[in-house]
Design a protein around this motif. Structure first.
Motif, PDB file in Angstrom:
ATOM      1  N   GLU A  88      50.195  51.522  55.125  1.00 54.87           N
ATOM      2  CA  GLU A  88      49.082  52.460  55.058  1.00 54.87           C
ATOM      3  C   GLU A  88      48.114  52.095  53.940  1.00 54.87           C
ATOM      4  N   ILE A  89      48.649  51.642  52.818  1.00 54.05           N
ATOM      5  CA  ILE A  89      47.788  51.254  51.699  1.00 54.05           C
ATOM      6  C   ILE A  89      47.113  49.917  51.983  1.00 54.05           C
ATOM      7  N   TYR A  90      47.899  48.949  52.449  1.00 61.19           N
ATOM      8  CA  TYR A  90      47.334  47.625  52.726  1.00 61.19           C
ATOM      9  C   TYR A  90      46.188  47.703  53.736  1.00 61.19           C
ATOM     10  N   GLY A  91      46.332  48.556  54.748  1.00 61.49           N
ATOM     11  CA  GLY A  91      45.310  48.622  55.786  1.00 61.49           C
ATOM     12  C   GLY A  91      43.925  48.901  55.248  1.00 61.49           C
ATOM     13  N   GLN A  92      43.836  49.632  54.150  1.00 60.13           N
ATOM     14  CA  GLN A  92      42.536  49.943  53.561  1.00 60.13           C
ATOM     15  C   GLN A  92      41.916  48.736  52.866  1.00 60.13           C
ATOM     16  N   THR A  93      42.732  47.768  52.474  1.00 60.54           N
ATOM     17  CA  THR A  93      42.201  46.568  51.807  1.00 60.54           C
ATOM     18  C   THR A  93      41.541  45.607  52.785  1.00 60.54           C
ATOM     19  N   GLU A  94      41.695  45.839  54.075  1.00 61.11           N
ATOM     20  CA  GLU A  94      41.071  44.956  55.055  1.00 61.11           C
ATOM     21  C   GLU A  94      39.545  44.971  54.940  1.00 61.11           C
ATOM     22  N   ALA A  95      38.996  46.039  54.361  1.00 61.13           N
ATOM     23  CA  ALA A  95      37.542  46.115  54.168  1.00 61.13           C
ATOM     24  C   ALA A  95      37.049  45.112  53.134  1.00 61.13           C
ATOM     25  N   PHE A  96      37.948  44.387  52.473  1.00 60.41           N
ATOM     26  CA  PHE A  96      37.550  43.368  51.504  1.00 60.41           C
ATOM     27  C   PHE A  96      37.536  41.982  52.130  1.00 60.41           C
ATOM     28  N   ARG A  97      37.794  41.909  53.419  1.00 64.68           N
ATOM     29  CA  ARG A  97      37.729  40.631  54.127  1.00 64.68           C
ATOM     30  C   ARG A  97      36.279  40.272  54.458  1.00 64.68           C
ATOM     31  N   GLU A  98      36.065  38.994  54.772  1.00 61.06           N
ATOM     32  CA  GLU A  98      34.731  38.491  55.110  1.00 61.06           C
ATOM     33  C   GLU A  98      33.725  38.802  54.013  1.00 61.06           C
ATOM     34  N   THR A  99      34.159  38.665  52.778  1.00 59.12           N
ATOM     35  CA  THR A  99      33.284  38.881  51.623  1.00 59.12           C
ATOM     36  C   THR A  99      33.158  37.614  50.781  1.00 59.12           C
ATOM     37  N   ASN A 100      33.580  36.503  51.359  1.00 57.71           N
ATOM     38  CA  ASN A 100      33.608  35.232  50.630  1.00 57.71           C
ATOM     39  C   ASN A 100      34.548  35.309  49.433  1.00 57.71           C
ATOM     40  N   GLY A 101      35.511  36.205  49.519  1.00 61.84           N
ATOM     41  CA  GLY A 101      36.447  36.415  48.421  1.00 61.84           C
ATOM     42  C   GLY A 101      37.789  35.751  48.668  1.00 61.84           C
ATOM     43  N   PRO A 102      38.744  35.971  47.772  1.00 67.67           N
ATOM     44  CA  PRO A 102      39.988  35.200  47.786  1.00 67.67           C
ATOM     45  C   PRO A 102      40.967  35.566  48.888  1.00 67.67           C
ATOM     46  N   VAL A 103      40.799  36.712  49.556  1.00 68.90           N
ATOM     47  CA  VAL A 103      41.792  37.079  50.564  1.00 68.90           C
ATOM     48  C   VAL A 103      41.737  36.149  51.770  1.00 68.90           C
ATOM     49  N   ASP A 108      36.330  27.370  44.596  1.00 65.87           N
ATOM     50  CA  ASP A 108      36.411  26.327  43.574  1.00 65.87           C
ATOM     51  C   ASP A 108      37.275  26.759  42.396  1.00 65.87           C
ATOM     52  N   PHE A 109      37.308  28.062  42.119  1.00 66.59           N
ATOM     53  CA  PHE A 109      38.005  28.535  40.932  1.00 66.59           C
ATOM     54  C   PHE A 109      39.228  29.391  41.268  1.00 66.59           C
ATOM     55  N   TRP A 110      39.549  29.497  42.552  1.00 67.44           N
ATOM     56  CA  TRP A 110      40.762  30.214  42.958  1.00 67.44           C
ATOM     57  C   TRP A 110      41.267  29.541  44.223  1.00 67.44           C
ATOM     58  N   SER A 111      42.531  29.681  44.514  1.00 66.45           N
ATOM     59  CA  SER A 111      43.119  29.023  45.672  1.00 66.45           C
ATOM     60  C   SER A 111      44.054  29.993  46.372  1.00 66.45           C
ATOM     61  N   LEU A 112      43.462  30.942  47.082  1.00 65.66           N
ATOM     62  CA  LEU A 112      44.274  31.924  47.784  1.00 65.66           C
ATOM     63  C   LEU A 112      44.050  31.787  49.295  1.00 65.66           C
ATOM     64  N   GLY A 113      43.128  32.544  49.858  1.00 64.99           N
ATOM     65  CA  GLY A 113      42.925  32.470  51.301  1.00 64.99           C
ATOM     66  C   GLY A 113      44.190  32.838  52.055  1.00 64.99           C
ATOM     67  N   THR A 114      44.843  33.929  51.617  1.00 64.51           N
ATOM     68  CA  THR A 114      46.185  34.253  52.102  1.00 64.51           C
ATOM     69  C   THR A 114      46.211  35.222  53.278  1.00 64.51           C
TER      70      THR A 114
END
Length: 403
Positions: A88-103, A108-114
């Motif tokens: 239930e908590i994780y589902g709300q973090t999906e709104a941080f996708r497609e933001t050119n962020g680490p998820v 260049d300065f992080w290596s996630l893409g998980t």
């Protein structure tokens, strides 16, 4: 990328995932804010969301370890409830996708893409473990990882095997854990039953020890990935430092795009329309395309994903409540702000009908078609499309273009 108990609702409330009244903001007050303040508050919101997701996943991890150590109906049910709460908590973090962020992007300065390791779906469950003969539409010609004794079960190996055969050969993440806890859902949707895996799969069944090891390893991997996301978004974290150094319009565009993407594409199209279109009616083959098909938790996935969009719009989640995208829009164009607010309220009203429905999602989609907007799923889809349009129009009035 593909029922919740009273306990889950209580946990959701306890984490202050922002009630409908708080987040739909029937008449939110606006004060003069700057883009820099909105960006800073957004970063706080992302960090707190991932921190809560990590903490609840640790609770799930503990419950799964207890189940593996002493398999029983009781410990299995505790592990399942912990999965529900963390999901239930994780589902709300999906709104941080497609933001050119680490998820979902390696930088260049992080290596996630998980994201593909955490939430990829739909999955070919036969890639992981045994399946019932004749029930798997896309079962491969391979042995399952658990039955193939030549495969070492550790984090590195499971990560390397994720999507190794095709985009449905998923070996890690929420839905791998879900399948290992619930098993296949081979029931008719009208029966309102999730998967019926027995705890004896972890005691006397073939490969019980390897199955237990797989469950603990893939859970550990998910917890580790969530910790990495929490740390990189913390004050002074690697990605947060990069994000807060961006040009303000670039940072805002990226942040808003996540909410726009979930409302107008990933949730509405991929997670709602696709299973409606692929269902064959009463037999419910579309349940293979529903997001949490083993646990019948897709109703709550829909709610949580939409709530994440609302969190971003109003800059509010749990203890975080500050300058927001809505505030900027209201300062620039009160008429457009009202349109955004109306669309957000309507979307959550329609989504709540799905999220709190007594019937599971796999049953609801047997009653609907994508060209008929009278059912609760397609009404929610239409409302999410309208919300996405208003997010885009609202971004325009503050000088942000969403493609």
């Amino acid at each position: 990328m593909k029922k919740i108990s009273i306990l889950l609702l209580a946990v959701s409330f306890a984490f202050a995932c922002s009630s409908d009244d708080d987040n739909n903001q029937s008449n939110p007050e606006s004060t003069d804010v700057t883009k820099e303040e909105v960006i800073s508050n957004y970063a706080d919101l992302v960090y707190q969301s991932y921190l809560d997701s990590y903490n609840t996943s640790v609770t799930m991890q503990t419950a799964i370890e207890a189940f593996v150590a002493s398999p029983s109906d009781a410990t299995l049910n505790t592990a399942k409830n912990a999965w529900f709460a963390a999901r239930e908590i994780y589902g709300q973090t999906e709104a941080f996708r497609e933001t050119n962020g680490p998820v979902d992007t390696e930088g260049d300065f992080w290596s996630l893409g998980t994201e593909s390791l955490m939430n990829a779906w739909p999955i070919d469950e036969s890639y992981i473990d045994y399946v019932s003969t004749g029930t798997e539409d896309y079962a491969g010609s391979y042995n399952s990882i658990i039955s193939d004794l030549s495969v070492t079960i550790d984090e590195a190996t499971l990560s390397s095997l994720n999507e190794d055969q095709n985009d449905k050969s998923i070996s890690t993440g929420w839905h791998a854990i879900e399948f290992l806890l619930w098993g296949q859902d081979n029931t008719v949707p009208a029966d309102n039953l999730a998967g019926q895996r027995s705890y004896m799969d972890y005691t006397t069944a073939d490969n019980a020890d390897r199955r237990a090891l797989y469950l603990t390893v893939t859970t550990d991997l998910l917890v580790s990935d969530l910790l990495d996301l929490t740390n990189t978004w913390a004050e002074g974290g690697t990605y947060r430092t990069v994000f807060e150094a961006l040009d303000t319009d670039t940072a805002l565009q990226q942040a808003i795009n996540g909410a726009f993407f979930i409302a107008g594409d990933e949730l509405s199209s991929e997670r709602m329309i696709a299973p409606v279109d692929s269902t064959d009616g009463i037999n419910g083959l579309g349940q293979e395309d529903e997001h949490s098909c083993f646990s019948d938790n897709t109703n709550r996935d829909v709610y949580a994903n939409a709530q994440g969009v609302i969190n971003v719009i109003y800059g509010s989640y749990g203890s975080v409540d500050g300058p927001s995208f809505y505030d900027l829009v209201n300062q620039a164009d009160e008429t457009q702000a009202l349109a955004l607010q109306t669309a957000a309220t309507n979307a959550m009203t329609k989504v709540n009908v799905v999220g709190d429905n007594a019937q599971p999602f796999d049953y609801l989609i047997t009653q609907e078609t994508s060209d008929d907007l009278t059912g609760p799923v397609m009404q929610a889809v239409e409302a999410l499309f309208i919300l996405a349009d208003e997010i885009s129009a609202s971004a325009s009035v503050i000088g942000i273009n969403l493609n």
